[in-house]
Design an enzyme around this catalytic site. Structure first.
Site: not given
Length: 358
Positions: A155, A13, A242, A249
């Site tokens: 997220c 990040v 996952r 996503h």
């Protein structure tokens, strides 16, 4: 130009922050910090594997020139009074202590979960719950701080909350059932996801993720009443998985509304909402905040992750559900490392700057 620092700059990040702030018209990176292991090294040297010499720069874009030779400082070496804003990408247990230390003096925009669930801390998504900004004043007063902590949502929550905003406001969404198919990059680089685990496989469990989505969606879409957030009155159930996708996503969403509504009306409401979102003039804002794709094969991570530089949430396969009495279902795609992470944090900082909070 506002002077900013990045904490946790060498992580996945942190690298996104480096890129998102490259040549930014309002914010100038004046100092970067990471763990003691990376302190006193130049950025490019700190992200180089000591055994192979390979750069652990995980983004497709090259390392910006401005940061290559910047020396990384230890977190304790940063004087918050020298800055207008600090971006925190610390995901360890130390995040809360670090963010508390800096928020006493200066605004902190964070991607960590350390403060998300505190009563006086809003979880802000520009254009979705701007009215919650007033809680920052209460936070500062309650804690005696000059600054504040403004965390991003998880997220996985981001895309869901964005798409649910018009459904809640227009049609009284009451129940949500969501299954996520989350990219490997969402797990970070260390420890990340083992190649042996994810190859030819789907992992049907991500620790703490489902509770995060449930709590955060209600908080984001709630109302600020008498100095407190009253969570949205809807039930959220989700299964988070996952999948072997690099970035982005995808989520399959089923929604029960208060009254019957047809898919075309929902599409129209989503498009009208996208056109009305109040992010105009912010440098990181996408041209289209929420896009409805009519192609029944979309959204797809590989095709949709770069739309508007990863800042657009894409909806497809919007149709009537036959299990709920008043049901709508759709598939959404949201870029976990752009809108759902550092670039979304920069967009939030831009909004707070324009509103006089930075």
């Amino acid at each position: 130009m506002k002077r900013v620092a990045i904490i946790g700059v060498t992580g996945a990040v942190g690298q996104e922050f480096v890129l998102a702030l490259n040549k930014h018209p309002w914010f100038e990176v004046k100092q970067i910090a990471a763990s003691e292991r990376s302190a006193k090294k130049k950025f490019e040297d700190a992200i180089r594997d000591p055994n192979t010499g390979i750069l652990r720069w995980h983004l497709r874009e090259p390392i910006p020139d401005y940061v290559k030779n910047m020396t990384i400082d230890a977190v304790d070496d940063i004087n918050p009074e020298n800055f207008d804003l600090i971006f925190s990408s610390v995901e360890s247990e130390a995040a809360r202590d670090i963010e508390t230390k800096f928020a006493k003096h200066v605004p902190v925009i964070s991607t960590s979960a350390a403060y998300r669930y505190e009563a006086d801390v809003p979880i802000l998504i520009p254009g979705i719950n701007d009215d919650h900004i007033g809680l920052l004043d209460i936070q500062k007063k309650n804690r005696g701080w000059k600054g504040f902590v403004a965390p991003l949502p998880n997220c996985t929550t981001t895309g869901l909350a964005i798409t649910m905003k018009p459904l809640l406001d227009k049609f009284g969404a009451q129940k949500i059932i969501m299954t996520s198919m989350q990219a490997m990059s969402g797990a970070g680089r260390s420890p990340g996801v083992s190649a042996l685990d994810i190859t030819d496989n789907i992992i049907p469990y991500i620790p703490k993720e489902e509770d995060k989505v449930r709590l955060e969606t209600g908080k984001i879409l709630g109302k600020l009443v008498d100095g407190k957030i009253d969570p949205a009155k809807m039930k959220v159930s989700c299964t988070c998985t996952r999948v072997p996708v690099l970035d982005g996503h995808t989520e399959s969403v089923f929604v029960e509304t208060a009254t019957h509504v047809d898919p075309e009306t929902v599409k129209k409401a989503m498009k009208e909402f996208s056109n009305s979102v109040s992010v105009t003039g912010l440098p990181s804002a996408p041209k289209e905040y929420l896009m409805v794709n009519e192609d029944p094969t979309r959204p797809q991570p590989r095709l949709d992750r770069e739309i508007n530089e990863g800042m657009t949430t894409v909806v497809g396969r919007l149709r009537e559900d036959t299990v709920f009495d008043n049901g709508i279902k759709y598939v959404l795609f949201s870029h976990n490392e752009k809108m759902g992470s550092a670039k979304g944090a920069v967009l939030l900082a831009e909004m707070l700057y324009k509103k006089g909070y930075i």
